[in-house]
Design a protein around this motif. Structure first.
Motif, PDB file in Angstrom:
ATOM      1  N   ASN A  69       0.953  -1.402   0.126  1.00 26.16           N
ATOM      2  CA  ASN A  69       0.104   0.014  -0.086  1.00 26.16           C
ATOM      3  C   ASN A  69       0.876   1.233  -0.046  1.00 26.16           C
ATOM      4  O   ASN A  69       2.191   1.337   0.387  1.00 26.16           O
ATOM      5  N   ILE A  70       0.329   2.362  -0.593  1.00 24.23           N
ATOM      6  CA  ILE A  70       1.185   3.540  -0.873  1.00 24.23           C
ATOM      7  C   ILE A  70       0.775   4.384   0.511  1.00 24.23           C
ATOM      8  O   ILE A  70      -0.237   4.765   0.860  1.00 24.23           O
ATOM      9  N   VAL A  71       2.055   5.047   1.121  1.00 24.24           N
ATOM     10  CA  VAL A  71       1.942   5.944   2.108  1.00 24.24           C
ATOM     11  C   VAL A  71       2.378   7.076   1.885  1.00 24.24           C
ATOM     12  O   VAL A  71       3.379   7.300   0.825  1.00 24.24           O
ATOM     13  N   GLN A  72       1.638   8.231   1.878  1.00 24.69           N
ATOM     14  CA  GLN A  72       2.020   9.648   1.853  1.00 24.69           C
ATOM     15  C   GLN A  72       2.185  10.052   3.012  1.00 24.69           C
ATOM     16  O   GLN A  72       1.009  10.409   3.641  1.00 24.69           O
ATOM     17  N   PHE A  73       3.351  10.772   3.513  1.00 23.26           N
ATOM     18  CA  PHE A  73       3.599  10.951   4.860  1.00 23.26           C
ATOM     19  C   PHE A  73       3.836  12.407   4.893  1.00 23.26           C
ATOM     20  O   PHE A  73       4.502  13.130   3.790  1.00 23.26           O
ATOM     21  N   LEU A  74       3.020  13.182   5.680  1.00 20.10           N
ATOM     22  CA  LEU A  74       3.208  14.641   5.662  1.00 20.10           C
ATOM     23  C   LEU A  74       3.616  15.169   7.185  1.00 20.10           C
ATOM     24  O   LEU A  74       3.188  14.409   8.173  1.00 20.10           O
ATOM     25  N   LEU A  75       4.611  16.291   7.121  1.00 25.35           N
ATOM     26  CA  LEU A  75       4.614  16.883   8.657  1.00 25.35           C
ATOM     27  C   LEU A  75       4.318  18.324   8.229  1.00 25.35           C
ATOM     28  O   LEU A  75       4.747  19.096   7.359  1.00 25.35           O
ATOM     29  N   ASP A  76       3.559  18.790   9.126  1.00 22.93           N
ATOM     30  CA  ASP A  76       2.956  20.002   9.311  1.00 22.93           C
ATOM     31  C   ASP A  76       2.275  20.523   7.682  1.00 22.93           C
ATOM     32  O   ASP A  76       2.482  21.629   7.142  1.00 22.93           O
ATOM     33  N   ASP A  77       1.920  19.201   7.388  1.00 25.94           N
ATOM     34  CA  ASP A  77       0.830  19.658   6.320  1.00 25.94           C
ATOM     35  C   ASP A  77       1.896  19.522   4.899  1.00 25.94           C
ATOM     36  O   ASP A  77       1.409  19.992   3.826  1.00 25.94           O
ATOM     37  N   THR A  78       3.137  19.386   5.057  1.00 29.07           N
ATOM     38  CA  THR A  78       4.030  19.289   3.927  1.00 29.07           C
ATOM     39  C   THR A  78       4.280  17.880   3.477  1.00 29.07           C
ATOM     40  O   THR A  78       4.930  17.255   4.497  1.00 29.07           O
ATOM     41  N   PRO A  79       4.277  17.515   2.227  1.00 33.66           N
ATOM     42  CA  PRO A  79       4.851  16.326   1.893  1.00 33.66           C
ATOM     43  C   PRO A  79       6.041  16.060   2.224  1.00 33.66           C
ATOM     44  O   PRO A  79       6.992  16.863   1.701  1.00 33.66           O
ATOM     45  N   VAL A  80       6.672  14.990   2.867  1.00 31.03           N
ATOM     46  CA  VAL A  80       8.106  14.752   2.922  1.00 31.03           C
ATOM     47  C   VAL A  80       8.221  13.433   2.512  1.00 31.03           C
ATOM     48  O   VAL A  80       9.577  13.018   2.254  1.00 31.03           O
ATOM     49  N   PHE A  81       7.399  12.307   2.466  1.00 32.08           N
ATOM     50  CA  PHE A  81       7.951  11.148   1.985  1.00 32.08           C
ATOM     51  C   PHE A  81       6.660  10.365   1.163  1.00 32.08           C
ATOM     52  O   PHE A  81       5.398  10.457   1.693  1.00 32.08           O
ATOM     53  N   TRP A  82       6.872   9.507   0.315  1.00 29.25           N
ATOM     54  CA  TRP A  82       5.947   8.766  -0.451  1.00 29.25           C
ATOM     55  C   TRP A  82       6.557   7.542  -1.010  1.00 29.25           C
ATOM     56  O   TRP A  82       7.681   7.395  -1.499  1.00 29.25           O
ATOM     57  N   GLY A  83       5.827   6.346  -0.688  1.00 22.26           N
ATOM     58  CA  GLY A  83       6.438   5.022  -1.110  1.00 22.26           C
ATOM     59  C   GLY A  83       5.751   4.021  -0.599  1.00 22.26           C
ATOM     60  O   GLY A  83       4.684   4.042   0.052  1.00 22.26           O
ATOM     61  N   PRO A  84       5.968   2.951  -1.222  1.00 23.92           N
ATOM     62  CA  PRO A  84       5.165   1.503  -0.900  1.00 23.92           C
ATOM     63  C   PRO A  84       5.663   1.083   0.707  1.00 23.92           C
ATOM     64  O   PRO A  84       6.750   1.006   0.828  1.00 23.92           O
ATOM     65  N   ILE A  85       4.830   0.341   1.123  1.00 24.86           N
ATOM     66  CA  ILE A  85       5.101  -0.422   2.402  1.00 24.86           C
ATOM     67  C   ILE A  85       5.695  -1.868   1.931  1.00 24.86           C
ATOM     68  O   ILE A  85       5.000  -2.368   0.962  1.00 24.86           O
ATOM     69  N   ILE A  86       6.679  -2.024   2.427  1.00 24.50           N
ATOM     70  CA  ILE A  86       7.307  -3.336   2.142  1.00 24.50           C
ATOM     71  C   ILE A  86       7.538  -4.268   3.428  1.00 24.50           C
ATOM     72  O   ILE A  86       7.484  -5.544   3.191  1.00 24.50           O
ATOM     73  N   THR A  87       7.331  -3.833   4.409  1.00 24.47           N
ATOM     74  CA  THR A  87       7.061  -4.847   5.644  1.00 24.47           C
ATOM     75  C   THR A  87       5.839  -4.217   6.649  1.00 24.47           C
ATOM     76  O   THR A  87       5.945  -2.833   6.873  1.00 24.47           O
ATOM     77  N   SER A  88       5.056  -5.133   6.847  1.00 24.38           N
ATOM     78  CA  SER A  88       3.587  -4.921   7.702  1.00 24.38           C
ATOM     79  C   SER A  88       3.450  -5.926   8.569  1.00 24.38           C
ATOM     80  O   SER A  88       3.532  -7.035   8.319  1.00 24.38           O
ATOM     81  N   PRO A  89       2.597  -5.396   9.527  1.00 23.55           N
ATOM     82  CA  PRO A  89       2.238  -6.316  10.450  1.00 23.55           C
ATOM     83  C   PRO A  89       0.815  -7.223   9.572  1.00 23.55           C
ATOM     84  O   PRO A  89       0.409  -6.735   8.764  1.00 23.55           O
ATOM     85  N   PRO A  90       0.587  -8.462  10.029  1.00 23.54           N
ATOM     86  CA  PRO A  90      -0.352  -9.170   9.326  1.00 23.54           C
ATOM     87  C   PRO A  90      -1.922  -8.708   9.611  1.00 23.54           C
ATOM     88  O   PRO A  90      -1.950  -7.687  10.339  1.00 23.54           O
ATOM     89  N   ALA A  91      -2.544  -8.635   8.489  1.00 22.39           N
ATOM     90  CA  ALA A  91      -3.843  -8.065   8.882  1.00 22.39           C
ATOM     91  C   ALA A  91      -4.665  -8.314  10.169  1.00 22.39           C
ATOM     92  O   ALA A  91      -4.503  -9.446  10.487  1.00 22.39           O
ATOM     93  N   ARG A  92      -5.240  -7.606  10.810  1.00 25.61           N
ATOM     94  CA  ARG A  92      -5.855  -7.741  12.084  1.00 25.61           C
ATOM     95  C   ARG A  92      -4.965  -7.770  13.089  1.00 25.61           C
ATOM     96  O   ARG A  92      -5.219  -8.140  14.271  1.00 25.61           O
TER      97      ARG A  92
END
Lengths: 206, 355
Positions: A69-92
């Motif tokens: 899934n794609i994460v768009q990360f913002l700090l103080d409403d400013t985009p600072v990072f964009w990229g795919p999740i490559i390690t994630s907890p299992p669903a639930r």
């Protein structure tokens, strides 16, 4: 922070100060914290670690932090990072408590920069037989072959003044091909994926 | 497969889902460039009208011979990889499975050319009485195999202009577009020389289509076909031609589909690490009976053995015992970076000439 599906077409969750939007306007803390994102000039995201639970936030249950899934990360409403999740907890996954021995598996979400998606794209037999600006070649290849989550905007591929008489490099990854093309620029240049998922050619002729 | 009672389970924990190296579409590269015997002439003809009397002659731009497989999950993840065919695999159909039969009125026992039997052969017994031709046109092909013996008596020869040999193989790979133009016709010609007396010669040649014919360059999807022809000229001297094998190289799509689909890598659904008492022999699958919520059967990704216990990773391998996950991830990132560098350096080999 926004989380979208792997093709970046459907917004799955909006998270502000760790609080995510849920069904029926309920809001609940689903993100506990993050490590500062690692970004290299001129704006290429490298790594972002988040810590949260993955059992809240989606219709039907489950969390938004699924594989790729794609994460768009913002700090103080400013985009600072964009990229795919490559390690994630299992669903639930309910997140980790202080005594959980497997807290890393239960709540760490690792994202890499958009460069990963360019590496996951393979170019086909596109042939350039006439004098063509390097930027035009790069834009054309990105439009045809880039991963659907990436954004290709003509404004990010300004003419370089360097032309190639012929270019043909089928079955190569898009990232390797873009590396080869920027290597032909006499004053050097680089390409990167910026904090909003756009592929950008950064080149300043001497 | 081992059946493990839940009472033997010492510990179980979930694992993070790793989706860094997933692959949902595979492109097998069978030939990235010219392979096998080199033609003496190779040209792409661009036809700009029906029956163009003066087609443009262009340098052949090699279209890699590939097979692409796309898993259903590609619409979700969009992760594609190109990879070389595993060494030692023959990607082409056996001669007896090739569509169509050799068409010729000049050879005796012409069916021997694609029967796959090394003991049978087709023959023209007296080239002094005339030459012959045999062709295939039933299926798109990417080259040919020819096993032959061509003996001529002493004296002058009649040869093909340009090739300089009494026999020649021609392959036309044609890309057409209903009634629109331009169309492309790749013509390649191989010189087939005489052989030393009673010495068979085995020849493989791989040839592709032209990249200009593809939708990226022509804005239309071509209809592709091939005509493969083997000619031998009648001679002023006596001579014989024997042919054990002459057949087109047609992709074995079924085999390639199996190989390509085996390269697909999807993220695990619910990976977990289970530590059980005692030694459990490694296997592809294990079942844990009495698991809360119902018996659990999982595909094994990794086994580790410690004193008095076995650690089994289901669906996805995790870090070795005693090593923190982040160190293992750092090492994996290093290896992935090296692999990428090696792949970049080896690109000319992948795309280059194979003999």
């Amino acid at each position: 922070m926004r989380v979208s599906d792997p093709t970046n077409t459907e917004l799955l969750a909006e998270i502000e100060n760790g609080v995510g939007n849920l069904l029926d306007d309920q809001r609940e803390v689903i993100l506990r914290g993050f490590d500062p994102p690692i970004i290299t000039p001129p704006g290429a995201g490298k790594l972002l670690n988040l810590y949260g639970r993955n059992d809240r936030g989606l219709t039907g249950g489950g969390g938004p932090f699924g594989p790729r899934n794609i994460v768009q990360f913002l700090l103080d409403d400013t985009p600072v990072f964009w990229g795919p999740i490559i390690t994630s907890p299992p669903a639930r996954s309910p997140g980790a408590g202080p005594f959980d021995q497997d807290r890393d598996a239960l709540e760490r979400i690792t994202c890499v920069g958009g460069h990963q998606l360019v590496t996951d794209s393979v170019i086909g037999p596109r042939l350039f037989e006439e004098n063509t600006d390097v930027a035009e070649i790069m834009r054309d290849l990105c439009e045809r072959y880039a991963h659907p989550a990436l954004v290709v905007d003509e404004a990010n591929f300004l003419d370089t003044g360097q032309v190639l008489g012929i270019f043909y490099s089928p079955e190569r990854t898009l990232s390797d091909t873009l590396d080869v093309l920027v290597g032909t620029l006499p004053d050097g240049g680089r390409w990167f994926v910026n904090a909003v998922g756009e592929i950008v050619l950064a080149y300043t002729p001497a | 497969m081992a059946t493990i009672p839940y009472a033997n389970v010492i510990d179980h924990q979930i694992l993070p889902v790793d989706s860094k190296d997933i692959v949902t579409a595979v492109r097998l590269v069978i030939a990235g460039s010219l392979a096998g015997a080199e033609p003496w002439n190779r040209v792409t003809r661009q036809l700009n009208e029906p029956g163009d009397p003066e087609p443009e002659n262009l340098n052949h731009m090699w279209l890699p011979i590939t097979y692409r497989h796309e898993a259903a999950e590609h619409a979700v993840y969009g992760c594609e990889r190109a990879m070389a065919l595993p060494e030692g695999l023959n990607p082409f159909l056996e001669p007896m499975d090739v569509p169509g039969d050799p068409a010729s009125g000049d050879f005796t026992n012409v069916e021997a050319m694609n029967d796959g039997d090394p003991e049978t052969y087709a023959v023209i017994a007296d080239l002094g009485s005339g030459g012959g031709v045999v062709s295939y046109s039933a299926a798109k092909c990417y080259g040919f195999r020819l096993t032959y013996l061509l003996n001529l008596g002493a004296g002058a020869r009649t040869t093909f202009p340009g090739a300089g040999t009494p026999a020649e193989v021609q392959l036309q790979n044609i890309s057409s577009y209903s009634s629109t133009y331009p169309a492309y016709n790749l013509l390649a010609r191989w010189a087939i020389p005489e052989t030393p007396e009673y010495e068979w010669r085995d020849l493989y040649a791989v040839m592709s289509f032209d990249a200009r014919s593809q939708p990226e360059n022509r804005d239309a999807v071509p209809t592709e076909s091939s005509v493969l022809t083997f000619w031998v000229l009648g001679q002023p001297v006596s001579g014989q031609l024997w042919v054990r094998n002459f057949y087109p190289l047609v992709l074995d799509v079924e085999q390639l589909a199996e190989i390509a689909s085996a390269q697909v890598r999807l993220p695990a659904q619910e990976p977990r690490r289970v530590t059980v008492e005692g030694f459990v022999p490694p296997d592809q699958e294990h079942t844990i009976t009495g698991w809360p919520g119902g018996d659990f059967t999982g595909r094994v990704a990794q086994h580790q053995h410690d004193l008095g216990k076995t650690v089994i990773d289901f669906e996805q391998a995790a870090s070795p015992l005693g090593l923190p996950a982040d160190l293992v991830e750092a090492e994996r990132a290093r290896r992935s970076s090296n692999r990428s560098d090696i792949a970049t350096a080896a690109y000319p080999l992948l795309m280059g000439q194979r003999q």
